[in-house]
Design a protein around this motif. Structure first.
Motif, PDB file in Angstrom:
ATOM      1  N   MET B   1       0.818  -1.207   0.000  1.00 14.93           N
ATOM      2  CA  MET B   1       0.000   0.000   0.000  1.00 14.93           C
ATOM      3  C   MET B   1       0.851   1.256   0.000  1.00 14.93           C
ATOM      4  N   GLY B   2       2.160   1.142  -0.284  1.00 11.60           N
ATOM      5  CA  GLY B   2       3.044   2.266  -0.022  1.00 11.60           C
ATOM      6  C   GLY B   2       3.251   3.258  -1.153  1.00 11.60           C
ATOM      7  N   SER B   3       3.385   2.778  -2.382  1.00  8.34           N
ATOM      8  CA  SER B   3       3.838   3.668  -3.451  1.00  8.34           C
ATOM      9  C   SER B   3       2.800   4.725  -3.805  1.00  8.34           C
ATOM     10  N   GLY B  34     -10.274  -6.019   0.786  1.00 14.26           N
ATOM     11  CA  GLY B  34     -11.342  -5.480  -0.055  1.00 14.26           C
ATOM     12  C   GLY B  34     -10.821  -4.652  -1.214  1.00 14.26           C
ATOM     13  N   THR B  35      -9.675  -4.037  -1.021  1.00 16.73           N
ATOM     14  CA  THR B  35      -9.066  -3.254  -2.096  1.00 16.73           C
ATOM     15  C   THR B  35      -8.188  -4.124  -2.990  1.00 16.73           C
ATOM     16  N   LEU B  36      -7.378  -4.980  -2.335  1.00 18.43           N
ATOM     17  CA  LEU B  36      -6.368  -5.732  -3.086  1.00 18.43           C
ATOM     18  C   LEU B  36      -6.962  -6.869  -3.910  1.00 18.43           C
ATOM     19  N   ALA B  37      -7.936  -7.580  -3.349  1.00 23.80           N
ATOM     20  CA  ALA B  37      -8.428  -8.794  -4.017  1.00 23.80           C
ATOM     21  C   ALA B  37      -9.000  -8.493  -5.405  1.00 23.80           C
ATOM     22  N   PRO B  38      -9.941  -7.544  -5.524  1.00 21.62           N
ATOM     23  CA  PRO B  38     -10.449  -7.285  -6.883  1.00 21.62           C
ATOM     24  C   PRO B  38      -9.379  -6.733  -7.825  1.00 21.62           C
ATOM     25  N   ALA B  39      -8.468  -5.876  -7.311  1.00 19.30           N
ATOM     26  CA  ALA B  39      -7.419  -5.301  -8.170  1.00 19.30           C
ATOM     27  C   ALA B  39      -6.482  -6.398  -8.663  1.00 19.30           C
ATOM     28  N   HIS B  55      -4.267  -9.872   4.740  1.00 21.71           N
ATOM     29  CA  HIS B  55      -5.088  -8.706   5.113  1.00 21.71           C
ATOM     30  C   HIS B  55      -4.433  -7.846   6.197  1.00 21.71           C
ATOM     31  N   ALA B  56      -4.490  -6.531   5.981  1.00 22.75           N
ATOM     32  CA  ALA B  56      -4.162  -5.559   7.027  1.00 22.75           C
ATOM     33  C   ALA B  56      -5.181  -4.439   6.871  1.00 22.75           C
TER      34      ALA B  56
END
Lengths: 328, 328
Positions: B1-3, B34-39, B55-56
């Protein structure tokens, strides 16, 4: 006798200065008369310009160790030239020679201004906007204390205001983050002193990148940090221009492309050109001393003479002494 | 989630790494499911690759203050990812996020190696030859003592030898002149300690320009000096590329010239490209942590994953502990 191409650059620069700058410029070239006189005569080609030679039997080379050269070369061109400033026979001294020796000789011959514990060398850096920024100290002092940095800020303010023409120069403390509490023990101790100073537009901590992005006009730091930063910037600049030249050479083959790229490259180089700024002022000595790059060409010497004259005219030093005078 | 473009760069970089690097690379993307899975699902387009989501619920932004974010965001993606390293469920952690927060979290979660008082962030710099140089510390510590700098030298030596593949890395002490006695009180006190160290190719003091000219492989300094130098270099690089682009735009008008110049410019940029090096290793923590630029694209993330894997494979940390173990 200082530059890599001495005395050629110095002589041509003096001639250029007398021809193009305001009319009251007079130049004294200091060095061995036997070398300078015939070279000057050839370069002048019969023209009459206010350039004279002042004899000095020795000179300090780039390879000389500063402290040793200052002690052993009693009749060096630097020493003779700076003595002319001390005795009021010259308004300013310019050298493109050994920076360490110039600083040491200037401090010894001229002494410090009242209220200045340590003179500082200030470098002028190009920025995005074209208005240069000033960084000091870049080499004269290591292990500074907070009072030294406050004096650097006052000296930088006076120079930026009176020579660079910035009415209310933004003063920053070079650190590693913008928050007030960021930094090392020196910057944390210096911060409140700068904040408390009247008549100074102190904007807080600034970072290395701010030297180039017009966030700050004058950045202060101790001479170790400033010298490492300056030499790192110069190293990066050299890497940059070397790689760019190689890339242009290896990929641009058609004559049209090469011509156009050369034009872009020369425009780019001009916008970064150190020689426009004429050298680094040594601030805090009792007189005017400017140190140019060893690679100075005639144009850089001419600009150095111009900046030296502006510095001398502007009464920067009287302003520094007034600002640092203890309040009654 | 950093860049700056998270999670896009991270997801594309992970896919690129799994497709192009050696076969044993497995990537865990840490962040809100919820954000990462679909992307991730969209980016994979049905492909099966060894990429999983951990998950975090929170993440630390570039704007967060490091110390505060580390305390208040207990379930940040940085913390969850670094805990996987501590618990042996991951070999290395890579982030392109907030550098200060990454260092603080890594120090807290992983702890320091035996014999290391302060971990240090090392940056990799491009040079004339193409073989990069390493500069540390560039941000983790201010007000270091000579013992800290000696530890930085040992850590830099181990990294250069085992990850950069330099058999006998030349170690320099970043200072303001090459003579042994030049420098501030910290470097003067550190010099004899480095000289006395066995198994270290200490070449003495080096200057900022030596970071780029292949005189030195690993340069050590305290974190204040290193951070100022690094940010100054980055600021200068940005100024150069901005001015160069403007010059090319304003002077190169013909299509042929523009095309050829673009090719030269892109070759040039490639040779300076930070993303080739994959990020800055945090040395001295009990585990592997790499911090990439916020502007990392997919290729930079892939290279970060490659470097993290090489670091983990190379047993750098065991080497550091062995070298710093007190002799019986």
């Amino acid at each position: 006798m200082g530059s890599d191409k001495a005395p050629e650059s110095e002589i041509q620069g003096a001639i250029l200065a007398c021809r193009t700058l305001e009319s009251d410029i007079r130049v004294r070239l200091v060095g061995p008369e036997g070398t300078l006189a015939p070279a000057l005569k050839t370069a002048l080609r019969g023209a009459r310009l206010p350039i004279e030679i002042v004899h000095a039997s020795e000179w300090i080379s780039m390879e000389d160790k500063a402290a040793q050269a200052v002690r052993s070369k009693r009749d060096s061109s630097m020493r003779v030239g700076l003595k002319m400033v001390r005795e009021g026979r010259a308004a300013a001294f310019l050298t493109a020679g050994n920076t360490g020796a110039a600083m040491a000789t200037a401090k010894m011959v001229l002494g410090s201004l009242a209220g200045v514990d340590r003179p500082a060398l200030a470098t002028i850096l190009p920025t995005m906007s074209g208005q240069p920024s000033l960084l000091l100290d870049v080499g004269a002092n290591v292990d500074s204390d907070p009072e030294n940095l406050v004096q650097f800020a006052v000296m930088g303010h006076m120079y930026a205001q009176n020579v660079l023409g910035i009415s209310s120069p933004r003063i920053g403390l070079l650190s590693i983050g913008e928050e007030d509490t960021k930094g090392n023990s020196l910057t944390r101790d210096t911060f409140p002193l700068l904040k408390a100073l009247p008549n100074l537009n102190f904007i807080g901590n600034v970072e290395g990148r701010d030297l180039f992005n017009n966030r700050v006009d004058v950045a202060v730091c101790d001479g170790f940090v400033g010298n490492v930063a300056l030499k790192s910037i110069e190293g990066a600049a050299k890497l940059f221009s070397t790689l760019l030249r190689e890339s242009l050479k290896s990929t641009v083959t058609s004559q049209v492309g090469a011509l156009l790229s050369r034009r872009a490259f020369s425009d780019f180089k001009k916008r970064l050109d150190y020689s426009e700024y004429g050298g680094a002022p040594l601030l805090g000595v009792r007189g005017v001393c400017i140190v140019g790059h060893g690679s100075s060409n005639a144009k850089a010497i001419m600009n150095g003479i111009r900046v030296a004259a502006e510095f001398a005219h502007a009464e920067v030093n009287a302003g520094i002494e007034a600002a640092l005078r203890p309040q009654a």
